[in-house]
Motif scaffolding. Structure first.
Motif, PDB file in Angstrom:
ATOM      1  N   ARG A  85       0.846  -1.198   0.000  1.00  0.00           N
ATOM      2  CA  ARG A  85       0.000   0.000   0.000  1.00  0.00           C
ATOM      3  C   ARG A  85       0.887   1.256   0.000  1.00  0.00           C
ATOM      4  O   ARG A  85       0.634   2.204  -0.737  1.00  0.00           O
ATOM      5  N   ALA A  86       1.926   1.261   0.803  1.00  0.00           N
ATOM      6  CA  ALA A  86       2.848   2.406   0.833  1.00  0.00           C
ATOM      7  C   ALA A  86       3.544   2.579  -0.513  1.00  0.00           C
ATOM      8  O   ALA A  86       3.726   3.714  -0.982  1.00  0.00           O
ATOM      9  N   GLU A  87       3.908   1.482  -1.147  1.00  0.00           N
ATOM     10  CA  GLU A  87       4.559   1.562  -2.460  1.00  0.00           C
ATOM     11  C   GLU A  87       3.638   2.214  -3.485  1.00  0.00           C
ATOM     12  O   GLU A  87       4.056   3.074  -4.251  1.00  0.00           O
ATOM     13  N   VAL A  88       2.370   1.801  -3.517  1.00  0.00           N
ATOM     14  CA  VAL A  88       1.413   2.371  -4.468  1.00  0.00           C
ATOM     15  C   VAL A  88       1.236   3.861  -4.206  1.00  0.00           C
ATOM     16  O   VAL A  88       1.152   4.668  -5.136  1.00  0.00           O
ATOM     17  N   LEU A  89       1.211   4.247  -2.953  1.00  0.00           N
ATOM     18  CA  LEU A  89       1.002   5.653  -2.591  1.00  0.00           C
ATOM     19  C   LEU A  89       2.282   6.480  -2.685  1.00  0.00           C
ATOM     20  O   LEU A  89       2.268   7.675  -2.391  1.00  0.00           O
ATOM     21  N   GLY A  90       3.375   5.855  -3.077  1.00  0.00           N
ATOM     22  CA  GLY A  90       4.642   6.576  -3.211  1.00  0.00           C
ATOM     23  C   GLY A  90       5.285   6.900  -1.881  1.00  0.00           C
ATOM     24  O   GLY A  90       6.094   7.818  -1.782  1.00  0.00           O
ATOM     25  N   ALA A  91       4.925   6.143  -0.848  1.00  0.00           N
ATOM     26  CA  ALA A  91       5.456   6.401   0.488  1.00  0.00           C
ATOM     27  C   ALA A  91       6.221   5.190   1.019  1.00  0.00           C
ATOM     28  O   ALA A  91       6.284   4.967   2.225  1.00  0.00           O
ATOM     29  N   GLY A  92       6.785   4.404   0.103  1.00  0.00           N
ATOM     30  CA  GLY A  92       7.526   3.221   0.519  1.00  0.00           C
ATOM     31  C   GLY A  92       8.719   3.577   1.387  1.00  0.00           C
ATOM     32  O   GLY A  92       9.355   4.600   1.195  1.00  0.00           O
ATOM     33  N   LYS A  93       8.984   2.739   2.358  1.00  0.00           N
ATOM     34  CA  LYS A  93      10.093   2.963   3.291  1.00  0.00           C
ATOM     35  C   LYS A  93      10.871   1.665   3.441  1.00  0.00           C
ATOM     36  O   LYS A  93      10.284   0.587   3.455  1.00  0.00           O
ATOM     37  N   GLU A 134       7.276  -4.751 -13.280  1.00  0.00           N
ATOM     38  CA  GLU A 134       6.487  -3.541 -13.487  1.00  0.00           C
ATOM     39  C   GLU A 134       5.691  -3.189 -12.218  1.00  0.00           C
ATOM     40  O   GLU A 134       4.498  -3.451 -12.136  1.00  0.00           O
ATOM     41  N   PRO A 135       6.352  -2.568 -11.249  1.00  0.00           N
ATOM     42  CA  PRO A 135       5.650  -2.268  -9.991  1.00  0.00           C
ATOM     43  C   PRO A 135       4.482  -1.294 -10.163  1.00  0.00           C
ATOM     44  O   PRO A 135       3.596  -1.254  -9.315  1.00  0.00           O
ATOM     45  N   GLU A 136       4.456  -0.535 -11.247  1.00  0.00           N
ATOM     46  CA  GLU A 136       3.348   0.401 -11.462  1.00  0.00           C
ATOM     47  C   GLU A 136       2.031  -0.312 -11.758  1.00  0.00           C
ATOM     48  O   GLU A 136       0.979   0.315 -11.766  1.00  0.00           O
ATOM     49  N   ARG A 137       2.090  -1.607 -11.970  1.00  0.00           N
ATOM     50  CA  ARG A 137       0.850  -2.369 -12.196  1.00  0.00           C
ATOM     51  C   ARG A 137       0.093  -2.638 -10.892  1.00  0.00           C
ATOM     52  O   ARG A 137      -1.054  -3.049 -10.907  1.00  0.00           O
ATOM     53  N   LEU A 138       0.730  -2.404  -9.771  1.00  0.00           N
ATOM     54  CA  LEU A 138       0.071  -2.567  -8.480  1.00  0.00           C
ATOM     55  C   LEU A 138      -0.736  -1.305  -8.203  1.00  0.00           C
ATOM     56  O   LEU A 138      -0.227  -0.190  -8.295  1.00  0.00           O
ATOM     57  N   LYS A 139      -2.028  -1.471  -7.871  1.00  0.00           N
ATOM     58  CA  LYS A 139      -2.925  -0.333  -7.675  1.00  0.00           C
ATOM     59  C   LYS A 139      -3.825  -0.551  -6.462  1.00  0.00           C
ATOM     60  O   LYS A 139      -3.899  -1.653  -5.924  1.00  0.00           O
ATOM     61  N   ILE A 140      -4.509   0.518  -6.087  1.00  0.00           N
ATOM     62  CA  ILE A 140      -5.504   0.463  -5.017  1.00  0.00           C
ATOM     63  C   ILE A 140      -6.855   0.811  -5.624  1.00  0.00           C
ATOM     64  O   ILE A 140      -6.990   1.828  -6.313  1.00  0.00           O
ATOM     65  N   CYS A 141      -7.848  -0.011  -5.391  1.00  0.00           N
ATOM     66  CA  CYS A 141      -9.189   0.224  -5.921  1.00  0.00           C
ATOM     67  C   CYS A 141      -9.768   1.492  -5.283  1.00  0.00           C
ATOM     68  O   CYS A 141      -9.786   1.607  -4.051  1.00  0.00           O
ATOM     69  N   PRO A 142     -10.240   2.435  -6.093  1.00  0.00           N
ATOM     70  CA  PRO A 142     -10.792   3.661  -5.524  1.00  0.00           C
ATOM     71  C   PRO A 142     -12.118   3.463  -4.786  1.00  0.00           C
ATOM     72  O   PRO A 142     -12.535   4.327  -4.028  1.00  0.00           O
ATOM     73  N   ASN A 143     -12.752   2.316  -4.974  1.00  0.00           N
ATOM     74  CA  ASN A 143     -14.026   2.070  -4.306  1.00  0.00           C
ATOM     75  C   ASN A 143     -13.843   1.361  -2.966  1.00  0.00           C
ATOM     76  O   ASN A 143     -14.237   1.871  -1.927  1.00  0.00           O
ATOM     77  N   CYS A 144     -13.215   0.179  -2.988  1.00  0.00           N
ATOM     78  CA  CYS A 144     -13.103  -0.621  -1.767  1.00  0.00           C
ATOM     79  C   CYS A 144     -11.728  -0.519  -1.101  1.00  0.00           C
ATOM     80  O   CYS A 144     -11.547  -0.992   0.002  1.00  0.00           O
ATOM     81  N   HIS A 145     -10.778   0.069  -1.800  1.00  0.00           N
ATOM     82  CA  HIS A 145      -9.413   0.277  -1.309  1.00  0.00           C
ATOM     83  C   HIS A 145      -8.608  -1.011  -1.186  1.00  0.00           C
ATOM     84  O   HIS A 145      -7.621  -1.056  -0.461  1.00  0.00           O
TER      85      HIS A 145
END
Length: 184
Positions: A85-93, A134-145
């Motif tokens: 989830r952090a990776e998708v949001l650009g907040a990976g640590k 291709e890590p950009e293929r990982l996403k978060i659903c805007p409806n159910c998250h």
């Protein structure tokens, strides 16, 4: 109310993501539902994954985790969700990656003798996700998250499941649009 593992519950595209998505409404503490809180539901998960999971061909028929491995699976699930989830949001640590690798290693050490156990297969799936080109293929659903892999050709998939979340979003937009338009 009985619960069953339906195809929608396996729309993540990877076993590790489907396990992470076993928590519904994760960000809403008042409405949050942890499907693995019920041992019977957790034990039924491998059957659903064997029928509907996108990676069922990679791991063979999955088996339920042993009673003493349940907490390790939940720890792994939470580490998967936090990291990806952090990776998708650009907040990976780095610390989140370290937590995921530690949880994966703990599961592999504990259940290495059971390669088809859900926790072992989930750990392997998480490692495959880490190595995906291709890590950009990982996403978060805007409806159910929920977390999901976009396997579409042009990377345009917006929903974890068009039949459920996509239709809900479209129906909501239609309702709002019709409500806002004045009657003729």
């Amino acid at each position: 109310m009985t619960f069953s593992w339906t195809p929608h519950r396996f729309s993540g595209g990877a076993l590790a993501l489907d396990v992470a998505n076993s928590v519904v409404l994760r960000a809403d503490p008042e409405r949050r539902i942890d499907r693995f809180a019920d041992p019977d539901v957790m034990d039924a998960f491998p059957g659903g994954a064997n029928r509907y999971g996108a990676e069922r061909h990679l791991f063979g028929p999955l088996e339920a985790v042993s009673g003493d491995a349940r907490d390790g699976l939940v720890d792994l699930r939470e580490a998967i969700d936090r990291h990806f989830r952090a990776e998708v949001l650009g907040a990976g640590k780095p610390a989140l990656l370290a937590d995921l690798l530690e949880a994966t290693a703990a599961v592999m050490r504990r259940s290495g003798a059971r390669p088809r156990a859900l926790d072992t297969a989930t750990a392997r799936s998480a490692l495959l996700l880490l190595a995906q080109p291709e890590p950009e293929r990982l996403k978060i659903c805007p409806n159910c998250h929920w977390l999901f892999l976009d396997r579409s050709r042009n990377r345009s998939r917006a929903w974890c499941d068009m039949a459920v979340c996509g239709n809900r979003a479209k129906a909501s937009r239609h309702y709002r649009r019709n409500r806002e338009e004045p009657d003729p």
